[in-house]
Design an enzyme around this catalytic site. Structure first.
Site, PDB file in Angstrom:
ATOM      1  N   GLU A 141     -56.353  31.170  -3.289  1.00 49.75           N
ATOM      2  CA  GLU A 141     -55.192  31.073  -2.231  1.00 49.75           C
ATOM      3  C   GLU A 141     -55.812  30.567  -1.023  1.00 49.75           C
ATOM      4  OE1 GLU A 141     -52.472  35.318  -3.500  1.00 49.75           O
ATOM      5  OE2 GLU A 141     -54.273  35.288  -2.218  1.00 49.75           O
ATOM      6  N   THR A 162     -60.172  38.843 -16.600  1.00 50.35           N
ATOM      7  CA  THR A 162     -59.568  38.426 -15.085  1.00 50.35           C
ATOM      8  C   THR A 162     -58.157  38.008 -15.183  1.00 50.35           C
ATOM      9  OG1 THR A 162     -59.586  37.526 -12.923  1.00 50.35           O
ATOM     10  CG2 THR A 162     -60.001  36.220 -14.905  1.00 50.35           C
ATOM     11  N   LYS A 177     -52.905  32.652 -15.440  1.00 52.79           N
ATOM     12  CA  LYS A 177     -52.611  32.991 -13.876  1.00 52.79           C
ATOM     13  C   LYS A 177     -53.627  33.443 -13.149  1.00 52.79           C
ATOM     14  CE  LYS A 177     -50.859  35.601 -11.675  1.00 52.79           C
ATOM     15  NZ  LYS A 177     -50.881  36.294 -11.002  1.00 52.79           N
ATOM     16  N   SER A 214     -42.918  40.382   1.912  1.00 52.27           N
ATOM     17  CA  SER A 214     -41.896  40.281   2.468  1.00 52.27           C
ATOM     18  C   SER A 214     -40.967  38.903   2.074  1.00 52.27           C
ATOM     19  CB  SER A 214     -42.354  40.284   4.063  1.00 52.27           C
ATOM     20  OG  SER A 214     -43.343  39.197   4.495  1.00 52.27           O
TER      21      SER A 214
END
Length: 443
Positions: free
Chosen positions: A315, A231, A220, A443
């Site tokens: 990302e 990593t 992951k 959040s």
């Protein structure tokens, strides 16, 4: 410290944990829109071979996420050899420190082992309370599987600084144990995802003396990727017969050119863990000679494949980029140069915008702190020679560079003209999506 003193201190810390969680509950579920899958993702999760002596299970515990599996368990057969590499971060998590301590311990004769992993909460920078959480989870797994506590290894990934709600995990251990099976490795890969958009797996098969040897690995990782050991979270399993010492040598020897040669955003995680387990249940003889060499090549291939999948899931990534440095004065210089280019926000945003701005590569070379001679270095986009002899190649056409930058997979090649050292580093572009993901992560 006496036994009674330790117990009283542990009870006090547990009270602190409950108080902290009442103010900032780490178990609050997070419901978000479905994440778009990376455009660089493989077409599907690969078919991985079952490894004799390895079983998997995963459950939904509600550590942080809602309506998804977030805890996974691996049971390893008696006699399994283990090796590992970990983050060198000075703020590494309690799980990492616990794994490191346990790998250094003497292995009880004939003992099996287990790995338990949760997503959503990294249990990092949580003080002594975090250490208690690790002990509670690993101790509960050890009791449920009849293992020494020293042979249960844990990992946590997710938000930093929030106490791990370990009771939500320990309550699910009976379900995890009941669900263990050899064919559930893909489910385990899903359970440890955080901002990942796809589960990552890779495999290889090697012909040993007297039988086949299988390797299967899962990983992951998507952000906070600039490894300094191995990593993220990576677990590789094989049925090979090999001693723990030799297994560790193979793992350590192949880290630099795989997991230590990738970067998404130049940030090293507090939780990076790579564990390699060999059950010894293949019919093949113990690894040596040509079979050992073939196994190492196959292991390197699995590690490289998994590390590249992490970059493909960077990302917000839309480009997979190899930064290929050759002709450097030393290995150290080759590494500095490759990472200076791969980590440059200016280079990465130019790639995102499909802008062949080779001046940004020149600037990154100049800041790397490595030996460089303007008049000897050359720069290429793929096979397109962009710059040489201290200036732009007179035959280079900007439209050719712009057309090349539209491809999803790119090579930025720099030859320093100073020696024979080389290094390839793999990275991705930096897009608006990276900012969106990390701006609302908690959040």
């Amino acid at each position: 410290m006496g036994k009674k003193d330790w117990k009283s201190k542990a009870k006090a810390l547990q009270k602190d944990l409950k108080a902290l969680m009442s103010y900032q509950p780490a178990a609050t579920v997070v419901v978000k829109k479905a994440k778009p899958i990376s455009p660089l993702a493989p077409a599907s999760f690969p078919v991985l071979p079952q490894i004799a002596g390895v079983e998997f299970a995963a459950v939904e515990a509600g550590v942080r996420y809602h309506s998804r599996k977030d805890v996974m368990l691996v049971r390893l057969a008696a006699g399994t050899a283990l090796a590992g590499v970990f983050t060198r971060s000075t703020t590494r998590s309690g799980c990492v420190r616990d794994c490191q301590d346990k790998l250094a311990m003497k292995v009880p004769a004939g003992a099996g082992a287990a790995i338990v992993v949760n997503s959503g909460n990294s249990n990092a920078f949580t003080g002594k309370i975090g250490d208690i959480a690790v002990a509670e989870v690993t101790g509960a797994v050890a009791a449920a599987l009849g293992l020494p506590a020293s042979r249960v290894f844990s990992s946590s990934t997710g938000v930093i600084g929030e106490p791990l709600p370990y009771e939500t995990i320990t309550a699910k251990i009976p379900d995890l144990v009941a669900g263990l099976r050899e064919d559930a490795i893909e489910m385990a890969a899903h359970a440890m995802m955080t901002t990942d958009t796809f589960p990552k797996g890779a495999a290889a098969t090697v012909q040993g003396e007297g039988g086949e040897i299988k390797i299967a690995g899962i990983a992951k990782g998507s952000g906070m990727i600039a490894p300094d050991m191995a990593t993220m979270l990576v677990y590789i399993f094989t049925d090979a017969k090999i001693s723990p010492a030799n297994l560790q040598k193979l793992l350590s020897r192949n880290v630099d050119t795989t997991f230590n040669s990738i970067t998404v955003d130049s940030d090293t995680s507090t939780s990076d863990t790579l564990l390699l387990a060999a059950t010894g249940q293949s019919a093949a003889a113990e690894l040596k000679g040509a079979a050992l060499k073939a196994f190492e090549v196959a292991l390197h291939g699995v590690m490289r494949d998994l590390s590249h999948q992490v970059i493909r899931d960077g990302e917000g990534a839309t480009k997979f980029v190899e930064v290929r440095v050759t002709g450097a004065a030393s290995d150290a210089d080759a590494q500095k140069l490759a990472f200076a280019i791969a980590n440059s926000p200016l280079v990465k945003t130019a790639v995102a915008g499909q802008d062949p701005n080779w001046g940004r590569i020149v600037a990154a070379i100049g800041k790397a702190g490595a030996a460089a001679d303007r008049d000897k270095l050359s720069i290429k986009f793929g096979d397109i020679l962009v710059a040489k002899d201290g200036w732009r190649n007179p035959d280079y056409k900007e439209e050719e560079g712009a057309a090349y930058m539209q491809q999803p997979e790119l090579v930025i090649a720099v030859d320093m003209g100073l020696g024979s050292a080389k290094r390839s580093v793999f990275t991705c572009d930096l897009t608006n999506r990276y900012i969106e993901i990390n701006a609302d992560y908690r959040s």
